[in-house]
Write an enzyme that holds these catalytic residues in place. Structure first.
Site, PDB file in Angstrom:
ATOM      1  N   SER A   1     -23.189   4.845  30.466  1.00 20.14           N
ATOM      2  CA  SER A   1     -22.991   6.101  29.737  1.00 20.14           C
ATOM      3  C   SER A   1     -24.328   6.749  29.369  1.00 20.14           C
ATOM      4  CB  SER A   1     -22.206   5.790  28.451  1.00 20.14           C
ATOM      5  OG  SER A   1     -22.253   6.870  27.553  1.00 20.14           O
TER       6      SER A   1
ATOM      7  N   TYR B   1     -23.504  13.424  30.351  1.00 21.00           N
ATOM      8  CA  TYR B   1     -23.086  14.462  29.414  1.00 21.00           C
ATOM      9  C   TYR B   1     -24.135  15.550  29.488  1.00 21.00           C
ATOM     10  CZ  TYR B   1     -19.450  11.835  26.959  1.00 21.00           C
ATOM     11  OH  TYR B   1     -18.306  11.168  26.625  1.00 21.00           O
TER      12      TYR B   1
ATOM     13  N   THR C   1     -18.802  13.840  33.071  1.00 22.06           N
ATOM     14  CA  THR C   1     -17.644  13.913  32.162  1.00 22.06           C
ATOM     15  C   THR C   1     -17.404  15.371  31.824  1.00 22.06           C
ATOM     16  OG1 THR C   1     -18.107  11.729  31.286  1.00 22.06           O
ATOM     17  CG2 THR C   1     -16.705  13.143  29.956  1.00 22.06           C
TER      18      THR C   1
ATOM     19  N   LYS D   1     -15.033  13.449  35.894  1.00 20.47           N
ATOM     20  CA  LYS D   1     -14.145  12.607  35.068  1.00 20.47           C
ATOM     21  C   LYS D   1     -13.559  13.385  33.899  1.00 20.47           C
ATOM     22  CE  LYS D   1     -14.080   8.452  32.182  1.00 20.47           C
ATOM     23  NZ  LYS D   1     -14.131   9.023  30.835  1.00 20.47           N
TER      24      LYS D   1
ATOM     25  N   HIS E   1      -9.626  10.742  28.447  1.00 20.27           N
ATOM     26  CA  HIS E   1     -10.706  10.121  27.671  1.00 20.27           C
ATOM     27  C   HIS E   1     -10.137   9.040  26.745  1.00 20.27           C
ATOM     28  CE1 HIS E   1     -15.078  11.251  26.994  1.00 20.27           C
ATOM     29  NE2 HIS E   1     -14.938  10.249  26.173  1.00 20.27           N
TER      30      HIS E   1
HETATM   31  C1  GLV Z   1     -17.625   9.281  23.929  1.00 16.79           C
HETATM   32  O1  GLV Z   1     -17.501   9.450  25.109  1.00 16.79           O
HETATM   33  C2  GLV Z   1     -16.573   8.851  23.096  1.00 16.79           C
HETATM   34  O2  GLV Z   1     -15.414   8.921  23.527  1.00 16.79           O
HETATM   35  O3  GLV Z   1     -16.865   8.428  21.956  1.00 16.79           O
END
Ligand code: GLV
Length: 378
Positions: free
Chosen positions: A107, A130, A156, A252, A276
């Protein structure tokens, strides 16, 4: 680990061993958690068709993911703050994934940096992006992923702002942890976690701290995201990212057919049907509900991956039966990481592998390619 037989057992260990604010960060969802619950309920409602007296002695989980061989159709999803679940959590999880022959996704919001992970694992991993307001930083971040030989970029697309997670606010979840009496008491009862943390390389966002102004201090995730993430992000930016990133691109966080059709136009190789993990738009449909129509619309033009709600090999089988080519797990392996470090992540993968093998056998199929909606009871 001997008595751990399912992901829920790892979840209980995780809850016992890791401070509440980090356990809750992983475990909980946004707002009323309707979508979090729907992800599980809708998967559980899908029933299999039991088949008997088929020779299932040659079951084989091997497959390809984006053209690369994988031991099974499973990917470790990008999860922020792994290094707060266990010291060096990102390195440990990546090693467990690579030993198991499946991809690991680092991430942007990791504790160990891209370079930390690259220097401590044997093979390339995927990097999740991100997009923040500071585009110079984002360009440099993509270049760092290229330099680290990351083998896919996962963009994402469903988090330009954070869906509020009540638990994080109530727990005062910050990175690095801010000292209060209640946290001190909580930490004092988690000595193994503290020891792991003290051995770990870092305690703040490794990819970001020192690179963007205002990221070196203690920060609540919601506040930080609101100040740094770029809410102007749109389809044109995907072209910009593609002009910097030469490799495989995965989008995603898609739940809608129109968005899936747009995704095809970007030239990305894959999309992940995902809400998510019920952490963003509360009230959105479950991910498994959205999957079949996205597969129908674009499945012949893009590789479709599935995420949100997978806690077992049975769930992987359900998503494959509805057209996904592979599944991402998040919480399922984070429970392993928090509950038992590298062995815990390996255990989580192993549990899902064995459940999938048995489920295939009891449904009378031997290969991943054979799994389609014929394995389901209608
Ligand atoms: C970040 O991607 C989260 O879901 O905290």
């Amino acid at each position: 680990m001997k008595h751990v037989t399912c992901i829920e057992d790892l979840r209980q260990l995780h809850k016992r061993r890791v401070p509440k604010m980090f356990f809750d960060y992983a475990d909980r969802g946004s707002y009323s958690e309707d979508t979090l619950r729907a992800n599980r309920a809708d998967l559980e409602a899908i029933k299999f068709r039991q088949r008997i007296l088929v020779d299932v002695s040659k079951r084989d989980l091997s497959t390809t993911i984006l053209g690369e061989p994988a031991s099974m159709p499973l990917i470790l999803a990008p999860v922020g703050l792994l290094g707060m679940q266990h010291g060096d959590g990102e390195i440990i999880a990546c090693r467990a994934a690579q030993a198991a022959g499946i991809p690991f996704t680092l991430s942007t919001m990791s504790i160990c940096s891209i370079e930390d992970v690259a220097a401590n694992v044997a093979k390339p991993f995927w990097f999740q992006l991100y997009v923040m307001k500071d585009r110079g930083f984002i360009k440099a971040l993509i270049e760092r992923a290229i330099a680290a030989k990351c083998s896919a970029l996962v963009l994402t697309v469903d988090l330009q702002m954070l869906g509020q997670r009540h638990a994080d606010i109530k727990n005062g979840m910050t990175v690095p942890p801010e000292w209060t009496l209640s946290k001190f008491i909580d930490f004092a009862t988690k000595p193994a976690w503290v020891a792991g943390m003290l051995r770990g390389k870092r305690r703040t966002f490794g990819n970001i701290a020192g690179h963007i102004k205002g990221t070196d201090d203690i920060t609540a995730l919601g506040t930080w995201t609101a100040s740094q993430f770029d809410t102007t992000l749109n389809w044109k930016d995907v072209d910009w990212i593609r002009s910097i990133w030469p490799g495989k691109l995965i989008l995603k966080g898609i739940l809608d057919v129109e968005d899936a059709n747009e995704a095809v136009k970007t030239g990305a190789q894959a999309l992940v049907v995902s809400n998510h993990g019920g952490r963003q738009l509360d009230g959105a449909p479950s991910s498994i509900e959205a999957l079949p129509e996205i597969v129908d619309a674009v499945g012949s033009r893009m590789e479709i991956m599935f995420d949100s709600g997978i806690r077992s090999g049975q769930d992987v089988m359900r998503a494959l039966a509805l057209g996904a080519k592979s599944c991402m797990i998040g919480r399922a392996y984070v429970h392993g990481l928090g509950g038992g470090g590298e062995a815990g992540v390996a255990k989580a993968i192993d549990i899902i592998r064995n459940e999938l093998l048995t489920t295939m056998g009891l449904c009378g199929v031997n290969t991943i390619a054979e799994i389609d909606d014929h394995v389901l009871a209608i």
